[in-house]
Design an enzyme around this catalytic site. Sequence first.
Site, PDB file in Angstrom:
ATOM      1  N   LYS A  24       0.004   5.395  -5.991  1.00  0.00           N
ATOM      2  CA  LYS A  24      -1.055   5.468  -6.814  1.00  0.00           C
ATOM      3  C   LYS A  24      -2.540   7.536  -6.482  1.00  0.00           C
ATOM      4  CE  LYS A  24      -4.221   2.875  -6.366  1.00  0.00           C
ATOM      5  NZ  LYS A  24      -5.103   1.390  -6.063  1.00  0.00           N
ATOM      6  N   TYR A  43      -9.948  -2.918 -10.569  1.00  0.00           N
ATOM      7  CA  TYR A  43      -9.143  -1.797 -10.108  1.00  0.00           C
ATOM      8  C   TYR A  43      -8.493  -0.927 -10.625  1.00  0.00           C
ATOM      9  CZ  TYR A  43      -6.420  -3.021  -6.081  1.00  0.00           C
ATOM     10  OH  TYR A  43      -5.870  -3.566  -5.236  1.00  0.00           O
ATOM     11  N   CYS A  88       0.626  -1.252  -0.184  1.00  0.00           N
ATOM     12  CA  CYS A  88       0.335  -0.024   0.022  1.00  0.00           C
ATOM     13  C   CYS A  88       1.069   1.081   0.020  1.00  0.00           C
ATOM     14  CB  CYS A  88      -0.858   0.257   1.385  1.00  0.00           C
ATOM     15  SG  CYS A  88      -2.082   1.405   0.847  1.00  0.00           S
ATOM     16  N   HIS A 113     -26.632  22.037   1.967  1.00  0.00           N
ATOM     17  CA  HIS A 113     -27.016  22.282   0.075  1.00  0.00           C
ATOM     18  C   HIS A 113     -26.358  23.703   0.628  1.00  0.00           C
ATOM     19  CE1 HIS A 113     -29.059  23.643  -3.458  1.00  0.00           C
ATOM     20  NE2 HIS A 113     -29.257  24.219  -3.146  1.00  0.00           N
ATOM     21  N   CYS A 145      -1.883   1.624  -3.014  1.00  0.00           N
ATOM     22  CA  CYS A 145      -2.558   2.735  -3.120  1.00  0.00           C
ATOM     23  C   CYS A 145      -2.100   4.321  -2.880  1.00  0.00           C
ATOM     24  CB  CYS A 145      -3.948   2.254  -2.104  1.00  0.00           C
ATOM     25  SG  CYS A 145      -2.949   1.845  -0.073  1.00  0.00           S
ATOM     26  N   GLU A 188     -26.039  15.943  -0.202  1.00  0.00           N
ATOM     27  CA  GLU A 188     -26.884  15.720  -0.486  1.00  0.00           C
ATOM     28  C   GLU A 188     -27.867  15.031  -0.994  1.00  0.00           C
ATOM     29  OE1 GLU A 188     -29.310  19.803  -1.614  1.00  0.00           O
ATOM     30  OE2 GLU A 188     -27.264  20.194  -2.222  1.00  0.00           O
ATOM     31  N   GLU A 242      -7.818   2.681 -13.046  1.00  0.00           N
ATOM     32  CA  GLU A 242      -7.553   3.467 -11.939  1.00  0.00           C
ATOM     33  C   GLU A 242      -5.978   3.841 -13.118  1.00  0.00           C
ATOM     34  OE1 GLU A 242      -8.366   2.586  -7.378  1.00  0.00           O
ATOM     35  OE2 GLU A 242      -6.640   1.502  -8.782  1.00  0.00           O
TER      36      GLU A 242
END
Length: 449
Positions: free
Chosen positions: A51, A179, A43, A438, A48, A443, A183
């Site tokens: 990346k 993935y 990782c 908002h 990750c 939302e 990616e």
Amino acid sequence: MAEYDYDLFVIGAGSGGVRAARVSAAYGAKVAIAEEHKVGGTCVIRGCVPKKLLVYGAHFAEDLKDARKFGWKLDGEPDFDWATLRDNVLSEVERINGAYTDTLNSHDVEIFHERATVSGPNEITLASGDTKTAKYILIATGAWPHVPEFPGSEHVVTSNEVFHLEELPRRVVIAGAGYIANEFAGIFNKLGSRVTLVNRSDVILRQYDHSIRDRLLQIATTKGIEFCFHAEFESIEKQDDGSLLVKVTNHEPREADLVLVATGRVPNTDGLGLDSAGVELDEDGAIKVDEYSKTNIDSIYAVGDVTNRVQLTPVAIREGHAFADTVFNGKPTTVDYDCIPSAVFSHPPLAGVGMTESEARNTLGSIKVYQSDFRAMKNVLAERNERALYKMITDADTDRIVGLHMIGPDAPEILQAAAVAVKAGLSKSDFDNVVALHPTMAEELVLLR
């Protein structure tokens, strides 16, 4: 004299191994850890973290273009320098490697910067030839990229090497549709490379909800990423000018400057000497463990990708912590693998938690699906025709939310908080009762109809 040199010897200083070592030492255990590369594991070093930094870098391609619509005057076309991004990312990797090392040192964990193998139920042999003994051995060696064999496969790179490229390739062919493949397809596409993704089937990101992955396919195609479906590699030939001639089934040959293989990862158990201790592996080479991460040998445990349970960094960390609680804190602890959120840092990113629509229909039968298909406010002003999609799946009989899936800007950041509600078993009405914040994209989660 003590019966063993250490209470715990950890092989592999990735996310799971480091957490287990640190927490076990905090509980008073005498701990050692061996790592033949850098502290931090897949990782931090080649996964990750670097990346995600490349993803951030690639996003500027669109941000700089959109900035003009927001009044920013940029003279000429932006100039991108791959070496600057690459070197800064690798420098950050070194910084984190140092931080992980400092953490272990501060907990008096002895670090061996060399390969270690198991030579018995309580014995470890280091590459130097020295042997160490431990009451418990923890295997946390992670997984390794799978590279299929075909003529010319020696010319490909994997996610291990892609962070160290000398220059940005003009043409990239990526094998896979998971993935990692999607990616890097997004990263190279935004950095200016011509990208082709090759997949054996016609489905990308199989584990994600079909509506979300179909939306990514649509957007990625619009951005210029080419998809070759129902294709398998036949050969790669290196040509006189250094380029690669890539031949796949059912499609025309194409030239590339880089071929990246992202066809999955396999448990990293080869050459660990596990057979010398009688540790059982499954048919994929993963270490078999029980709910407490213990192997069939009472003194040997394993956590993380090497067990092939759920190949996610946060899961490895939880398994490592649970191991320490169980073995050195007298508190037997298991990991709950239900309802784990996950994300793909594509362009745009997607995220999901719980059951997909198909899984919910097959499991529950009667369900309700709520969706919001919209353009983010930023995209509207930037005249970017890219739409986000949020999807909520509920049990029709109880109103309980069983799945939440989304694609759009910052989808993983939004999903993390929402995943708490899904894990807690909240209902659609609980979301409805929350006043919308908002104007935000998030939302939409409390306005779904």
